[in-house]
Write a protein that holds these residues in place. Structure first.
Motif, PDB file in Angstrom:
ATOM      1  N   VAL A 190       0.943  -1.104   0.108  1.00 44.21           N
ATOM      2  CA  VAL A 190       0.014  -0.056  -0.034  1.00 44.21           C
ATOM      3  C   VAL A 190       0.758   1.207   0.161  1.00 44.21           C
ATOM      4  CG1 VAL A 190      -1.700   1.210   1.175  1.00 44.21           C
ATOM      5  CG2 VAL A 190      -1.810  -1.143   1.293  1.00 44.21           C
ATOM      6  N   ARG A 191       0.723   2.149  -0.719  1.00 45.87           N
ATOM      7  CA  ARG A 191       1.712   3.221  -0.866  1.00 45.87           C
ATOM      8  C   ARG A 191       1.281   4.161  -0.051  1.00 45.87           C
ATOM      9  NH1 ARG A 191       0.868   8.116  -3.318  1.00 45.87           N
ATOM     10  NH2 ARG A 191       2.747   9.093  -4.268  1.00 45.87           N
ATOM     11  N   ARG A 192       2.533   4.596   0.546  1.00 43.75           N
ATOM     12  CA  ARG A 192       2.423   5.676   1.785  1.00 43.75           C
ATOM     13  C   ARG A 192       2.539   6.935   0.818  1.00 43.75           C
ATOM     14  NH1 ARG A 192       4.894   3.767   6.786  1.00 43.75           N
ATOM     15  NH2 ARG A 192       5.361   1.585   6.579  1.00 43.75           N
ATOM     16  N   PRO A 193       1.803   8.153   1.555  1.00 37.01           N
ATOM     17  CA  PRO A 193       1.964   9.361   0.803  1.00 37.01           C
ATOM     18  C   PRO A 193       3.079  10.151   1.068  1.00 37.01           C
ATOM     19  CG  PRO A 193       0.135   9.280   2.696  1.00 37.01           C
ATOM     20  CD  PRO A 193       0.695   7.988   2.366  1.00 37.01           C
ATOM     21  N   LEU A 204       1.030  14.724   1.951  1.00 35.19           N
ATOM     22  CA  LEU A 204       0.764  15.155   3.355  1.00 35.19           C
ATOM     23  C   LEU A 204       0.393  16.541   3.612  1.00 35.19           C
ATOM     24  CD1 LEU A 204       2.605  12.361   5.539  1.00 35.19           C
ATOM     25  CD2 LEU A 204       0.177  12.508   4.623  1.00 35.19           C
ATOM     26  N   ARG A 205       1.274  17.447   2.966  1.00 36.70           N
ATOM     27  CA  ARG A 205       1.085  18.931   3.432  1.00 36.70           C
ATOM     28  C   ARG A 205      -0.313  19.479   2.417  1.00 36.70           C
ATOM     29  NH1 ARG A 205       6.569  18.911   3.412  1.00 36.70           N
ATOM     30  NH2 ARG A 205       6.810  19.277   1.111  1.00 36.70           N
ATOM     31  N   GLU A 206      -0.450  18.735   1.436  1.00 36.17           N
ATOM     32  CA  GLU A 206      -1.656  19.082   0.647  1.00 36.17           C
ATOM     33  C   GLU A 206      -2.601  18.843   1.270  1.00 36.17           C
ATOM     34  OE1 GLU A 206      -1.239  17.621  -3.497  1.00 36.17           O
ATOM     35  OE2 GLU A 206       0.695  18.900  -3.862  1.00 36.17           O
ATOM     36  N   LEU A 207      -2.901  17.501   1.882  1.00 31.11           N
ATOM     37  CA  LEU A 207      -3.854  16.896   2.621  1.00 31.11           C
ATOM     38  C   LEU A 207      -4.328  17.632   3.742  1.00 31.11           C
ATOM     39  CD1 LEU A 207      -3.428  13.184   2.168  1.00 31.11           C
ATOM     40  CD2 LEU A 207      -5.316  14.537   1.088  1.00 31.11           C
ATOM     41  N   VAL A 208      -3.243  18.070   4.371  1.00 28.99           N
ATOM     42  CA  VAL A 208      -3.516  18.927   5.730  1.00 28.99           C
ATOM     43  C   VAL A 208      -4.054  20.340   5.558  1.00 28.99           C
ATOM     44  CG1 VAL A 208      -2.392  20.140   7.454  1.00 28.99           C
ATOM     45  CG2 VAL A 208      -1.819  17.806   7.146  1.00 28.99           C
ATOM     46  N   GLU A 209      -3.561  20.901   4.201  1.00 26.67           N
ATOM     47  CA  GLU A 209      -4.193  21.912   4.065  1.00 26.67           C
ATOM     48  C   GLU A 209      -5.474  22.034   3.456  1.00 26.67           C
ATOM     49  OE1 GLU A 209      -4.416  26.240   3.033  1.00 26.67           O
ATOM     50  OE2 GLU A 209      -3.097  24.990   4.254  1.00 26.67           O
ATOM     51  N   LEU A 210      -5.988  20.931   2.723  1.00 28.48           N
ATOM     52  CA  LEU A 210      -7.158  20.984   2.256  1.00 28.48           C
ATOM     53  C   LEU A 210      -8.234  20.544   3.327  1.00 28.48           C
ATOM     54  CD1 LEU A 210      -9.161  20.328  -0.180  1.00 28.48           C
ATOM     55  CD2 LEU A 210      -8.684  17.690  -0.063  1.00 28.48           C
ATOM     56  N   HIS A 211      -7.932  19.802   4.572  1.00 34.69           N
ATOM     57  CA  HIS A 211      -8.470  19.380   5.644  1.00 34.69           C
ATOM     58  C   HIS A 211      -8.837  20.809   6.378  1.00 34.69           C
ATOM     59  CE1 HIS A 211      -9.508  18.490   9.776  1.00 34.69           C
ATOM     60  NE2 HIS A 211     -10.198  17.544   9.303  1.00 34.69           N
TER      61      HIS A 211
END
Length: 146
Positions: free
Chosen positions: A85-88, A93-100
């Motif tokens: 399973v691919r690890r981001p 991760l920065r993009e996901l945190v910003e989106l959240h």
């Protein structure tokens, strides 16, 4: 009057190819659902043999499905080692945190606009239960007053 020919049927080889593609699609969907449901944690080795048994397909079919999932960015496939399973990465991760952060702020603003005084009172009571120091906060301290 001439008779119409029977309906066209693809040659047997073509039907076998279609059946193979269908089996790959079944394995692909089965694996994708399990990956998106976080059945396997990031970095986990994906047990192709168990997946083949669970999906009712062969291991080569599962390998082809894993290659498709690699193209989707969900798994990493290494020859002779298997698929994980691919690890981001850090940038993802920065993009996901910003989106959240953006979505959570927007959701809070919408909630603040849509609810009135009774709901605000309930929310303040709930907040006070989590953090007694928050009970005394002035309304002006909140970006979006309740």
């Amino acid at each position: 009057m001439a008779e119409l020919p029977p309906p066209y049927a693809p040659p047997p080889q073509r039907r076998a190819e279609d059946a193979g593609r269908l089996r790959v699609d079944v394995a692909y969907r089965h694996l994708r659902e399990r990956l998106l449901a976080r059945h396997f944690p990031p970095g986990a080795l994906i047990p192709a043999e168990q997946i083949a048994c669970a999906a009712g397909v062969s291991r080569p079919t599962v390998r082809e499905a894993l290659r498709r999932l690699q193209g989707d960015g969900l798994v990493d496939v290494e020859n002779r080692l298997g698929a994980t399973v691919r690890r981001p990465g850090p940038a993802e991760l920065r993009e996901l945190v910003e989106l959240h952060r953006l979505l959570a702020g927007h959701a809070a603003a919408l909630a603040a606009r849509r609810h009135g005084a009774p709901e605000a009172s309930l929310l303040r009571s709930a907040l006070a239960g989590f953090n007694p120091a928050a009970a005394g906060w002035p309304r002006s301290a909140h970006r979006h007053p309740l």
